[in-house]
Write a protein that holds these residues in place. Structure first.
Motif, mmCIF file in Angstrom:
data_model
loop_
_atom_site.group_PDB
_atom_site.id
_atom_site.type_symbol
_atom_site.label_atom_id
_atom_site.label_comp_id
_atom_site.label_asym_id
_atom_site.label_seq_id
_atom_site.Cartn_x
_atom_site.Cartn_y
_atom_site.Cartn_z
ATOM 1 N N TYR A 135 4.267 5.558 -17.467
ATOM 2 C CA TYR A 135 3.046 4.833 -17.804
ATOM 3 C C TYR A 135 2.412 4.336 -16.509
ATOM 4 O O TYR A 135 3.042 4.330 -15.449
ATOM 5 C CB TYR A 135 3.353 3.634 -18.722
ATOM 6 C CG TYR A 135 4.518 2.788 -18.253
ATOM 7 C CD1 TYR A 135 4.352 1.772 -17.305
ATOM 8 C CD2 TYR A 135 5.803 3.007 -18.727
ATOM 9 C CE1 TYR A 135 5.414 1.016 -16.858
ATOM 10 C CE2 TYR A 135 6.886 2.255 -18.281
ATOM 11 C CZ TYR A 135 6.678 1.257 -17.345
ATOM 12 O OH TYR A 135 7.744 0.516 -16.897
ATOM 13 N N TYR A 136 1.154 3.945 -16.601
ATOM 14 C CA TYR A 136 0.454 3.354 -15.465
ATOM 15 C C TYR A 136 0.660 1.848 -15.492
ATOM 16 O O TYR A 136 0.850 1.258 -16.552
ATOM 17 C CB TYR A 136 -1.036 3.675 -15.532
ATOM 18 C CG TYR A 136 -1.346 5.136 -15.349
ATOM 19 C CD1 TYR A 136 -1.721 5.638 -14.108
ATOM 20 C CD2 TYR A 136 -1.246 6.023 -16.417
ATOM 21 C CE1 TYR A 136 -1.988 6.994 -13.938
ATOM 22 C CE2 TYR A 136 -1.516 7.369 -16.257
ATOM 23 C CZ TYR A 136 -1.882 7.846 -15.020
ATOM 24 O OH TYR A 136 -2.139 9.183 -14.850
ATOM 25 N N LYS A 137 0.566 1.237 -14.325
ATOM 26 C CA LYS A 137 0.762 -0.208 -14.234
ATOM 27 C C LYS A 137 -0.132 -0.759 -13.131
ATOM 28 O O LYS A 137 -0.174 -0.213 -12.029
ATOM 29 C CB LYS A 137 2.224 -0.516 -13.928
ATOM 30 C CG LYS A 137 2.563 -2.009 -13.856
ATOM 31 C CD LYS A 137 4.062 -2.179 -13.581
ATOM 32 C CE LYS A 137 4.462 -3.639 -13.477
ATOM 33 N NZ LYS A 137 5.897 -3.788 -13.129
ATOM 34 N N ILE A 138 -0.862 -1.813 -13.452
ATOM 35 C CA ILE A 138 -1.656 -2.526 -12.447
ATOM 36 C C ILE A 138 -1.114 -3.949 -12.370
ATOM 37 O O ILE A 138 -1.092 -4.658 -13.380
ATOM 38 C CB ILE A 138 -3.150 -2.551 -12.798
ATOM 39 C CG1 ILE A 138 -3.691 -1.121 -12.969
ATOM 40 C CG2 ILE A 138 -3.932 -3.282 -11.704
ATOM 41 C CD1 ILE A 138 -5.145 -1.077 -13.395
ATOM 42 N N SER A 139 -0.648 -4.346 -11.199
ATOM 43 C CA SER A 139 -0.030 -5.656 -11.016
ATOM 44 C C SER A 139 -0.831 -6.485 -10.026
ATOM 45 O O SER A 139 -1.229 -5.987 -8.970
ATOM 46 C CB SER A 139 1.399 -5.517 -10.489
ATOM 47 O OG SER A 139 2.183 -4.692 -11.317
ATOM 48 N N PHE A 140 -1.061 -7.754 -10.377
ATOM 49 C CA PHE A 140 -1.571 -8.718 -9.412
ATOM 50 C C PHE A 140 -0.426 -9.671 -9.101
ATOM 51 O O PHE A 140 0.031 -10.418 -9.967
ATOM 52 C CB PHE A 140 -2.763 -9.494 -9.956
ATOM 53 C CG PHE A 140 -3.220 -10.570 -9.017
ATOM 54 C CD1 PHE A 140 -3.648 -10.250 -7.734
ATOM 55 C CD2 PHE A 140 -3.198 -11.910 -9.386
ATOM 56 C CE1 PHE A 140 -4.052 -11.229 -6.847
ATOM 57 C CE2 PHE A 140 -3.599 -12.900 -8.505
ATOM 58 C CZ PHE A 140 -4.022 -12.560 -7.233
ATOM 59 N N ILE B 27 -1.498 -0.255 -2.547
ATOM 60 C CA ILE B 27 -1.296 -1.708 -2.509
ATOM 61 C C ILE B 27 -2.351 -2.329 -1.591
ATOM 62 O O ILE B 27 -2.545 -1.884 -0.464
ATOM 63 C CB ILE B 27 0.111 -2.060 -2.001
ATOM 64 C CG1 ILE B 27 1.160 -1.429 -2.916
ATOM 65 C CG2 ILE B 27 0.309 -3.572 -1.933
ATOM 66 C CD1 ILE B 27 2.563 -1.505 -2.396
ATOM 67 N N PHE B 28 -3.018 -3.377 -2.096
ATOM 68 C CA PHE B 28 -4.125 -3.968 -1.371
ATOM 69 C C PHE B 28 -4.003 -5.485 -1.333
ATOM 70 O O PHE B 28 -3.754 -6.115 -2.362
ATOM 71 C CB PHE B 28 -5.457 -3.585 -2.018
ATOM 72 C CG PHE B 28 -5.565 -2.116 -2.296
ATOM 73 C CD1 PHE B 28 -5.857 -1.232 -1.287
ATOM 74 C CD2 PHE B 28 -5.338 -1.624 -3.568
ATOM 75 C CE1 PHE B 28 -5.928 0.123 -1.532
ATOM 76 C CE2 PHE B 28 -5.409 -0.271 -3.828
ATOM 77 C CZ PHE B 28 -5.706 0.608 -2.805
ATOM 78 N N GLU B 29 -4.221 -6.059 -0.169
ATOM 79 C CA GLU B 29 -4.227 -7.516 -0.051
ATOM 80 C C GLU B 29 -5.499 -8.066 -0.687
ATOM 81 O O GLU B 29 -6.575 -7.486 -0.560
ATOM 82 C CB GLU B 29 -4.148 -7.927 1.417
ATOM 83 C CG GLU B 29 -2.777 -7.694 2.036
ATOM 84 C CD GLU B 29 -2.663 -8.334 3.413
ATOM 85 O OE1 GLU B 29 -3.518 -9.187 3.743
ATOM 86 O OE2 GLU B 29 -1.725 -7.979 4.141
ATOM 87 N N VAL B 30 -5.355 -9.192 -1.377
ATOM 88 C CA VAL B 30 -6.483 -9.826 -2.064
ATOM 89 C C VAL B 30 -6.757 -11.174 -1.398
ATOM 90 O O VAL B 30 -5.832 -11.975 -1.201
ATOM 91 C CB VAL B 30 -6.169 -10.030 -3.559
ATOM 92 C CG1 VAL B 30 -7.313 -10.758 -4.259
ATOM 93 C CG2 VAL B 30 -5.893 -8.679 -4.236
ATOM 94 N N SER B 31 -8.004 -11.429 -1.051
ATOM 95 C CA SER B 31 -8.351 -12.690 -0.411
ATOM 96 C C SER B 31 -8.282 -13.835 -1.416
ATOM 97 O O SER B 31 -8.402 -13.624 -2.630
ATOM 98 C CB SER B 31 -9.767 -12.615 0.182
ATOM 99 O OG SER B 31 -10.723 -12.512 -0.863
ATOM 100 N N ASP B 32 -8.107 -15.048 -0.912
ATOM 101 C CA ASP B 32 -8.029 -16.219 -1.790
ATOM 102 C C ASP B 32 -9.269 -16.364 -2.660
ATOM 103 O O ASP B 32 -9.197 -16.787 -3.812
ATOM 104 C CB ASP B 32 -7.835 -17.496 -0.960
ATOM 105 C CG ASP B 32 -6.434 -17.575 -0.347
ATOM 106 O OD1 ASP B 32 -5.527 -16.876 -0.849
ATOM 107 O OD2 ASP B 32 -6.257 -18.323 0.626
ATOM 108 N N GLU B 33 -10.427 -16.000 -2.109
ATOM 109 C CA GLU B 33 -11.670 -16.177 -2.881
ATOM 110 C C GLU B 33 -11.779 -15.185 -4.037
ATOM 111 O O GLU B 33 -12.511 -15.437 -5.008
ATOM 112 C CB GLU B 33 -12.881 -16.054 -1.956
ATOM 113 C CG GLU B 33 -13.055 -14.687 -1.318
ATOM 114 C CD GLU B 33 -14.229 -14.650 -0.356
ATOM 115 O OE1 GLU B 33 -14.724 -13.539 -0.088
ATOM 116 O OE2 GLU B 33 -14.637 -15.720 0.137
ATOM 117 N N ASP B 34 -11.054 -14.058 -3.969
ATOM 118 C CA ASP B 34 -11.102 -13.074 -5.051
ATOM 119 C C ASP B 34 -10.032 -13.309 -6.122
ATOM 120 O O ASP B 34 -10.064 -12.674 -7.178
ATOM 121 C CB ASP B 34 -10.921 -11.659 -4.486
ATOM 122 C CG ASP B 34 -12.141 -11.188 -3.705
ATOM 123 O OD1 ASP B 34 -13.249 -11.650 -4.032
ATOM 124 O OD2 ASP B 34 -11.976 -10.375 -2.779
#
Length: 301
Positions: free
Chosen positions: A53-58, A131-138
């Motif tokens: 299956y696909y998986k998107i994780s934050f 895999i991508f880093e997410v800024s605090d504002e996002d």
């Protein structure tokens, strides 16, 4: 490496497998990471493996992501996009973990009828950066998407799954915007063009709207002939660009349409078999059982 199935996933995290999961036309669910980790506190973590299956994780917290041949240190906030074709795992390196993740199958997203297969999206292509880093504002925007998923999943809105597919696509676009422009807009090589034309040819045949309608193209050779290339070259191109063989992709799309017709029409199984290019009902039944572990009649019921 045998893929971890959806029932195995549920057995691991909840010990309760949703009823009828094998007879759904696609599957979707959403979870909070802290709740799942609390359940798994005294259990070993998920193994480094492929998932079916696909998986998107934050993920919020320090982790080590092991993805194919990459090992990536996550220091704070990250989006991770996982596909069934590539093995992965992430290992918490600090106890403070939070965030959310959703899981879904190819068939769930295919019902969006966008004409684009999920594996064709830049975020899921082989060789990409998952895999991508997410800024605090996002962070608030992404968490809000997962909260919307949770709320909609428990609602009784008749079209909630259409809305959930939109939320998944919004998450995918969030990730794709974080990619370098060169990864999002690669040079259109001859190989990529053949792959795109194949997908277009495949999707043009659907949906099946009448039992008198029949698939015009059914085999890998049919598609290769239409594209004026050798079938071996088509296979090579699709393996490079999508990570699957021509026959695998065709079979996946045909069984997806079969599931829709079995669940959403009153056509008899022979009519469905004929419309999908099977001259013999037994051949269709064997094909469907091989792909789903159910007979067409059992799936319909």
């Amino acid at each position: 490496m045998k893929p971890l199935t959806l029932p195995e996933f549920y057995n691991k995290i909840t010990e309760v497998v949703p009823e009828g999961i094998g007879r759904e036309i696609g599957h979707f669910n959403v979870f909070r990471i802290e709740e799942v980790q609390a359940r798994l506190k005294d259990k070993p973590g998920m193994p480094y493996n492929r998932r079916a299956y696909y998986k998107i994780s934050f993920i919020q917290g320090e982790n080590r992501a092991e993805y194919a041949d990459k090992v990536i240190e996550i220091k704070k906030n990250a989006l991770l996009f996982a596909t069934p074709r590539i093995p992965y795992n992430y290992v918490p390196t600090t106890p403070e973990q939070s965030g959310a993740f959703c899981i879904f199958t190819e068939e769930f997203m295919a019902q969006a009828k966008t004409g684009v297969m999920v594996d064709e999206l830049p975020i899921f292509r082989p060789g990409g950066y998952p895999i991508f880093e997410v800024s605090d504002e996002d962070v608030p925007e992404i968490l809000q998407l997962f909260r919307k998923m949770e709320k909609e999943l428990s609602s009784d809105y008749a079209f909630k799954y259409d809305l959930l597919r939109n939320y998944v696509m919004e998450l995918i676009h969030c990730g794709q915007k974080l990619q370098p422009a060169t990864a999002l807009y690669p040079t259109h090589t001859a190989s990529a063009r053949v792959s795109s034309l194949f997908i277009e040819l495949l999707e043009r045949q659907f949906p099946i709207e009448s039992p008198r309608q029949q698939l015009r193209l059914r085999t890998a050779k049919d598609y290769a002939d239409n594209l004026a290339i050798h079938v071996n070259h088509l296979n090579k191109v699709l393996k490079e660009n999508v990570g699957r063989t021509t026959t695998d992709i065709i079979s996946s799309r045909v069984v997806q349409e079969a599931k829709i017709l079995l669940k959403q029409t009153d056509w008899n199984v022979s009519e469905i078999a004929y419309s999908l290019g099977f001259e013999e009902l037994a051949h269709f039944s064997n094909f469907f059982r091989k792909q789903t572990d159910y007979s067409p009649v059992a799936f319909r019921s």
